[in-house]
Design a protein around this motif. Structure first.
Motif, PDB file in Angstrom:
ATOM      1  N   THR A 147       0.847  -1.192   0.000  1.00  0.00           N
ATOM      2  CA  THR A 147       0.000   0.000   0.000  1.00  0.00           C
ATOM      3  C   THR A 147       0.883   1.243   0.000  1.00  0.00           C
ATOM      4  O   THR A 147       2.117   1.154   0.045  1.00  0.00           O
ATOM      5  CB  THR A 147      -0.933   0.023   1.230  1.00  0.00           C
ATOM      6  OG1 THR A 147      -0.146   0.017   2.431  1.00  0.00           O
ATOM      7  CG2 THR A 147      -1.874  -1.177   1.239  1.00  0.00           C
ATOM      8  N   ARG A 148       0.254   2.391  -0.024  1.00  0.00           N
ATOM      9  CA  ARG A 148       0.975   3.670   0.041  1.00  0.00           C
ATOM     10  C   ARG A 148       0.130   4.645   0.838  1.00  0.00           C
ATOM     11  O   ARG A 148      -1.095   4.658   0.724  1.00  0.00           O
ATOM     12  CB  ARG A 148       1.239   4.209  -1.368  1.00  0.00           C
ATOM     13  CG  ARG A 148       1.929   5.572  -1.410  1.00  0.00           C
ATOM     14  CD  ARG A 148       2.276   5.971  -2.839  1.00  0.00           C
ATOM     15  NE  ARG A 148       3.357   5.124  -3.361  1.00  0.00           N
ATOM     16  CZ  ARG A 148       3.864   5.252  -4.593  1.00  0.00           C
ATOM     17  NH1 ARG A 148       3.364   6.163  -5.427  1.00  0.00           N
ATOM     18  NH2 ARG A 148       4.849   4.468  -5.001  1.00  0.00           N
ATOM     19  N   THR A 172       4.029   1.443   2.089  1.00  0.00           N
ATOM     20  CA  THR A 172       3.693   0.717   3.303  1.00  0.00           C
ATOM     21  C   THR A 172       3.168  -0.670   2.928  1.00  0.00           C
ATOM     22  O   THR A 172       3.125  -1.035   1.753  1.00  0.00           O
ATOM     23  CB  THR A 172       2.624   1.476   4.116  1.00  0.00           C
ATOM     24  OG1 THR A 172       1.521   1.798   3.247  1.00  0.00           O
ATOM     25  CG2 THR A 172       3.198   2.772   4.692  1.00  0.00           C
ATOM     26  N   LYS A 173       2.751  -1.419   3.923  1.00  0.00           N
ATOM     27  CA  LYS A 173       2.137  -2.718   3.651  1.00  0.00           C
ATOM     28  C   LYS A 173       1.199  -3.081   4.791  1.00  0.00           C
ATOM     29  O   LYS A 173       1.335  -2.614   5.926  1.00  0.00           O
ATOM     30  CB  LYS A 173       3.199  -3.798   3.475  1.00  0.00           C
ATOM     31  CG  LYS A 173       4.081  -4.041   4.681  1.00  0.00           C
ATOM     32  CD  LYS A 173       5.143  -5.086   4.356  1.00  0.00           C
ATOM     33  CE  LYS A 173       6.063  -5.329   5.533  1.00  0.00           C
ATOM     34  NZ  LYS A 173       7.121  -6.322   5.200  1.00  0.00           N
ATOM     35  N   THR A 191      -0.957  -1.174   9.758  1.00  0.00           N
ATOM     36  CA  THR A 191      -0.083  -0.766   8.663  1.00  0.00           C
ATOM     37  C   THR A 191       1.352  -0.572   9.144  1.00  0.00           C
ATOM     38  O   THR A 191       1.591   0.039  10.186  1.00  0.00           O
ATOM     39  CB  THR A 191      -0.588   0.554   8.047  1.00  0.00           C
ATOM     40  OG1 THR A 191      -1.936   0.364   7.587  1.00  0.00           O
ATOM     41  CG2 THR A 191       0.279   0.986   6.886  1.00  0.00           C
ATOM     42  N   GLY A 192       2.298  -1.100   8.388  1.00  0.00           N
ATOM     43  CA  GLY A 192       3.710  -0.918   8.684  1.00  0.00           C
ATOM     44  C   GLY A 192       4.468  -0.545   7.431  1.00  0.00           C
ATOM     45  O   GLY A 192       3.899  -0.458   6.338  1.00  0.00           O
ATOM     46  N   SER A 193       5.762  -0.314   7.596  1.00  0.00           N
ATOM     47  CA  SER A 193       6.599   0.043   6.449  1.00  0.00           C
ATOM     48  C   SER A 193       7.963  -0.605   6.605  1.00  0.00           C
ATOM     49  O   SER A 193       8.453  -0.787   7.727  1.00  0.00           O
ATOM     50  CB  SER A 193       6.757   1.560   6.350  1.00  0.00           C
ATOM     51  OG  SER A 193       7.661   1.912   5.308  1.00  0.00           O
ATOM     52  N   ASP A 194       8.587  -0.937   5.478  1.00  0.00           N
ATOM     53  CA  ASP A 194       9.944  -1.465   5.509  1.00  0.00           C
ATOM     54  C   ASP A 194      10.961  -0.345   5.679  1.00  0.00           C
ATOM     55  O   ASP A 194      12.144  -0.611   5.920  1.00  0.00           O
ATOM     56  CB  ASP A 194      10.245  -2.244   4.224  1.00  0.00           C
ATOM     57  CG  ASP A 194       9.476  -3.556   4.148  1.00  0.00           C
ATOM     58  OD1 ASP A 194       9.144  -4.110   5.214  1.00  0.00           O
ATOM     59  OD2 ASP A 194       9.197  -4.010   3.023  1.00  0.00           O
ATOM     60  N   THR A 195      10.508   0.910   5.551  1.00  0.00           N
ATOM     61  CA  THR A 195      11.393   2.051   5.768  1.00  0.00           C
ATOM     62  C   THR A 195      11.538   2.289   7.265  1.00  0.00           C
ATOM     63  O   THR A 195      10.528   2.453   7.962  1.00  0.00           O
ATOM     64  CB  THR A 195      10.819   3.320   5.103  1.00  0.00           C
ATOM     65  OG1 THR A 195      10.647   3.083   3.703  1.00  0.00           O
ATOM     66  CG2 THR A 195      11.737   4.516   5.310  1.00  0.00           C
ATOM     67  N   PRO A 196      12.748   2.309   7.785  1.00  0.00           N
ATOM     68  CA  PRO A 196      12.926   2.508   9.232  1.00  0.00           C
ATOM     69  C   PRO A 196      12.400   3.863   9.693  1.00  0.00           C
ATOM     70  O   PRO A 196      12.517   4.856   8.970  1.00  0.00           O
ATOM     71  CB  PRO A 196      14.451   2.417   9.409  1.00  0.00           C
ATOM     72  CG  PRO A 196      14.943   1.678   8.211  1.00  0.00           C
ATOM     73  CD  PRO A 196      14.026   2.077   7.104  1.00  0.00           C
ATOM     74  N   GLN A 209      -4.952   5.787   2.306  1.00  0.00           N
ATOM     75  CA  GLN A 209      -4.068   4.639   2.126  1.00  0.00           C
ATOM     76  C   GLN A 209      -4.553   3.965   0.849  1.00  0.00           C
ATOM     77  O   GLN A 209      -5.748   3.665   0.719  1.00  0.00           O
ATOM     78  CB  GLN A 209      -4.133   3.678   3.304  1.00  0.00           C
ATOM     79  CG  GLN A 209      -3.181   2.485   3.155  1.00  0.00           C
ATOM     80  CD  GLN A 209      -3.153   1.597   4.396  1.00  0.00           C
ATOM     81  OE1 GLN A 209      -4.041   1.671   5.230  1.00  0.00           O
ATOM     82  NE2 GLN A 209      -2.147   0.759   4.519  1.00  0.00           N
ATOM     83  N   ILE A 210      -3.655   3.770  -0.085  1.00  0.00           N
ATOM     84  CA  ILE A 210      -4.054   3.298  -1.413  1.00  0.00           C
ATOM     85  C   ILE A 210      -3.257   2.055  -1.808  1.00  0.00           C
ATOM     86  O   ILE A 210      -2.211   1.760  -1.233  1.00  0.00           O
ATOM     87  CB  ILE A 210      -3.850   4.402  -2.477  1.00  0.00           C
ATOM     88  CG1 ILE A 210      -2.380   4.877  -2.482  1.00  0.00           C
ATOM     89  CG2 ILE A 210      -4.782   5.576  -2.194  1.00  0.00           C
ATOM     90  CD1 ILE A 210      -2.071   5.954  -3.518  1.00  0.00           C
TER      91      ILE A 210
END
Length: 261
Positions: A147-148, A172-173, A191-196, A209-210
């Motif tokens: 997602t974003r 995000t995801k 929702t989380g993100s792989d970006t720290p 959130q798309i």
């Protein structure tokens, strides 16, 4: 205006701005940024900035020529005449189409108290716009779905760093519901993100959130609140209202012609 768990942290207007009832004041400067994100890489015709006194305080998503989906905690208690919008711009202060608001519909089950949930509202514009709305997805998807998130919210972990001029985006995801604290399972998106050290924050509330890809984006969520026990927005988890669950409610409310909310 990401809402911290159990507390309505709404509003985010520049110093000196007077906020209306239903739009609580924050100490300084607009605080809606995506922390750890970057400037928007494309135009999002459906992106909405909700404003009061010329200042951005929440986001939203254009779902038809004259209806916007946002978070209930952004507009609860506000009157239509107190809010204006900017549609389809990369900057919250210029571009796109400006409108007033003719109607606000807060989900009847939203209380802002524990148990949380139903953090969704509809805002009707006072005129139709020509920007392309976003389609509401049939479903969010399983954990791991890409997602974003988008917003003009607080963009630094220490807060009070000023609202970004340019719309921010962060990939995000979807995370398993049990990873998020106090989530209304089945009605909200963990929702989380792989970006720290990256997530939505104050001022991003109500924003989209798309999922999908450029030209084929679908709406799945509306920014609601923090998703873990750490008070810092950038601690890594956030909760978005699952807009797909409310498809029938949205269709029923937007099709009515009467003024009773």
């Amino acid at each position: 205006m990401l809402r911290k768990t159990g507390v309505l942290m709404i509003g985010v207007a520049a110093a000196g701005a007077v906020l209306v009832p239903g739009i609580a004041a924050a100490a300084d400067g607009p605080t809606p940024y995506v922390i750890g994100g970057h400037d928007a890489t494309e135009d999002y015709s459906f992106m909405v900035s909700l404003q009061q006194g010329g200042r951005h305080f929440c986001g939203g998503s254009l779902i038809s020529e004259d209806w916007v989906v946002t978070a209930a905690h952004c507009v609860q208690g506000a009157q239509p005449g107190q809010i204006r919008t900017r549609i389809g711009a990369r900057q919250h202060a210029s571009g796109g189409t400006e409108t007033g608001v003719s109607r606000i519909i807060v989900h009847p089950d939203f209380t802002g108290k524990e148990p949380l949930g139903q953090d969704i509202a509809l805002v009707r514009l006072d005129k139709p716009v020509t920007e392309q709305p976003i389609k509401i997805a049939e479903a969010v998807g399983d954990a791991g779905t890409a997602t974003r998130i988008l917003g003009w919210g607080e963009h630094c972990a220490d807060q009070n760093c000023g609202a970004p001029e340019i719309l921010q985006e962060l990939d995000t995801k979807v995370r398993p519901a049990e990873d998020c604290r106090t989530i209304a399972a089945g009605k909200e998106i963990c929702t989380g993100s792989d970006t720290p050290d990256a997530m939505g924050c104050y001022g991003d509330s109500g924003g989209p959130q798309i999922k999908g890809r450029p030209g084929e984006w679908e709406l799945v969520g509306a920014t609601s609140r923090d998703g873990d026990a750490d008070p810092k927005c950038a601690s890594g988890l956030g909760i978005w209202t699952d807009v797909t669950v409310y498809r029938d409610w949205i269709a029923e409310r937007t099709s009515r012609t009467q003024t009773v909310a």
